[in-house]
Design an enzyme around this catalytic site. Sequence first.
Site, PDB file in Angstrom:
ATOM      1  N   GLU A  87     -51.299   0.125  39.556  1.00 23.25           N
ATOM      2  CA  GLU A  87     -50.541   1.329  39.492  1.00 23.25           C
ATOM      3  C   GLU A  87     -49.404   0.759  39.598  1.00 23.25           C
ATOM      4  OE1 GLU A  87     -52.099   2.864  37.277  1.00 23.25           O
ATOM      5  OE2 GLU A  87     -54.524   2.717  38.003  1.00 23.25           O
ATOM      6  N   GLY A  88     -48.368  -0.575  39.649  1.00 22.58           N
ATOM      7  CA  GLY A  88     -47.087  -0.388  39.712  1.00 22.58           C
ATOM      8  C   GLY A  88     -46.793  -0.547  41.417  1.00 22.58           C
TER       9      GLY A  88
END
Length: 599
Positions: free
Chosen positions: A407-408
């Site tokens: 998710e980054g």
Amino acid sequence: METKQETIRGGQFLVKQTEASNVFTPEDFTEEQQMMRDAVKEFVDREVWPNKDRFENKDYAFTEEIMGKAAELGLLGTAVPEQYGGLGMGFVTTMLVCDYISGATGSLATAFGAHTGIGTMPILLYGTEEQKQKYVPKLASGEWFGAYCLTEPGAGSDANSGKTKAVLSEDGKHYLISGQKMWISNAGFASLFIVFARIEDDKYITGFIVENDPENGITFGEEEKKLGIHSSSTRQVFFNETKVPVENMLSERGNGFKIAMNALNVGRIKLAGACLDAQRRVITEATKYANDRIQFKTPISQFGAIKAKIAQMATTAYVDESAVYRAAKNIEDRIAIRISNGESHQDAELKGVEEFAIECSILKVAASEDCQDCTDEGIQIFGGMGFSADTPMESAWRDARISRIYEGTNEINRMLSVGMLIKKAMKGHVDLLGPAMAVKDELMGIPDFNTPDYSELFAEEKQIISNLKKAFLMIAGSAVQKFGQDLEEHQQILMAASDILIQIYMAESAILRTEKNADRFGEDSQKHQIAMAKLYLFNAVEKVNAKGKEAIISFAQSDEQRMMLMGLKRYTKYTNFPNIVELRNAVADKVIEENGYCF
């Protein structure tokens, strides 16, 4: 419907005072939400927790089986509107389900999150009505499972740099997709992929809905050998002129990067939620062990060194929970306001989540790192046994590690949180300039030497939070003034500023939750929560002081540096220091007495 928070926008926590009565807390769960929480907990305790060894032994089929059982309970369609076969629950309830289904094993947490989030939501939020009618009911019911194909060998954090191509067929009826995707969760049992590819030399990638058909140029790599999440199916997916009907383009041509970024906003806060019950379960298992483990004729839970660990673990879990549900309700309220203003559910949810993208990044970083620290201390409390795969700590530690990457990465999210805040300020959505100038004027003025009245609960703590916000505005304002548009190139200064921002949001969330509950349930009922809120704030002040100093001496010089260091000292000052050991012992003794996390 509550309307008190209509004026709250993403990032405004920094410049607007939030009243405790206006924050949502887990103690505000409706009866329906409590029933949903209890049903999910019962499901996990019955089906998942007793079978942890199967997840650790790479039983991918079992993960798929459990996903099917979750589907039977309607858990895969919690966020899906009823007209597409879901339960149509609000954002807070979808967070709650994600929270409690994710704590027992990261394998199920990843499969669930990939399917219900990035595997389903892009169609729900960007799809045409025909696409939604065709695919979403199958995903909501668990008839089909979804996966998300964005990452490539050369395109990770730089998601738009992917090389996968989509070429329009000669008859204009299909796109032929060719390329390689990697780290694809659920790839081994997915029926449908959200695939991102570039058409011709477009600046931005485009999204497509691709059905899994091995006779249509789709092949897979072997299951990846991973540090953790052993039974989460993770494979490379190869597309070789895979035919995709033109009507399966998702949204508009070149809109893929926007889809990817907005899907990540939802994924980030959901990931923070997924870290909550993981912490609760680790705390409970570690406490049970500490109560049972006798050394020197004494349970090790009675030793101060162990109490300090239990107190810290419980504190961060409580704080994370406070912040996650505060933000979730802000998002839910913003969605409701947009719908009441005539927007479609699709647009309202997109914009509602996007509005709080700063908070989503903050929560992703804080909760993932707290979860990792919690599992690390869990191993330490177990001692040598914690290193053994026969205890739940070892797998919990390995599973937690991925949360800081997907998710980054946390580094990307740190820089995003400050960068997005500055962009909001430039658009006029958050007034940073006015408060930053006020702080500058305050620093040039004569300090107030009067002793304030701190007789009310959290009076000093709320003043400290206000001062920490001034410290951020002082540092960020000066950095923007010095570097302008080039600030994003100074990543270490951005990272330091982000750490300050994170501490402010998390500490304030815990204080507001505890103040609200002390007001309605009585201070005595919240004495341990009060201790945790104070303990977290003390640690937050220390971190702000360290990170603030690091940033100031790295870009300011001479008189400006001296003035800012004096300001930092003023803004991280306590009038009455809390007794840290006393606070820790109070929290730890309660957890030890209850034989597990109990807040």
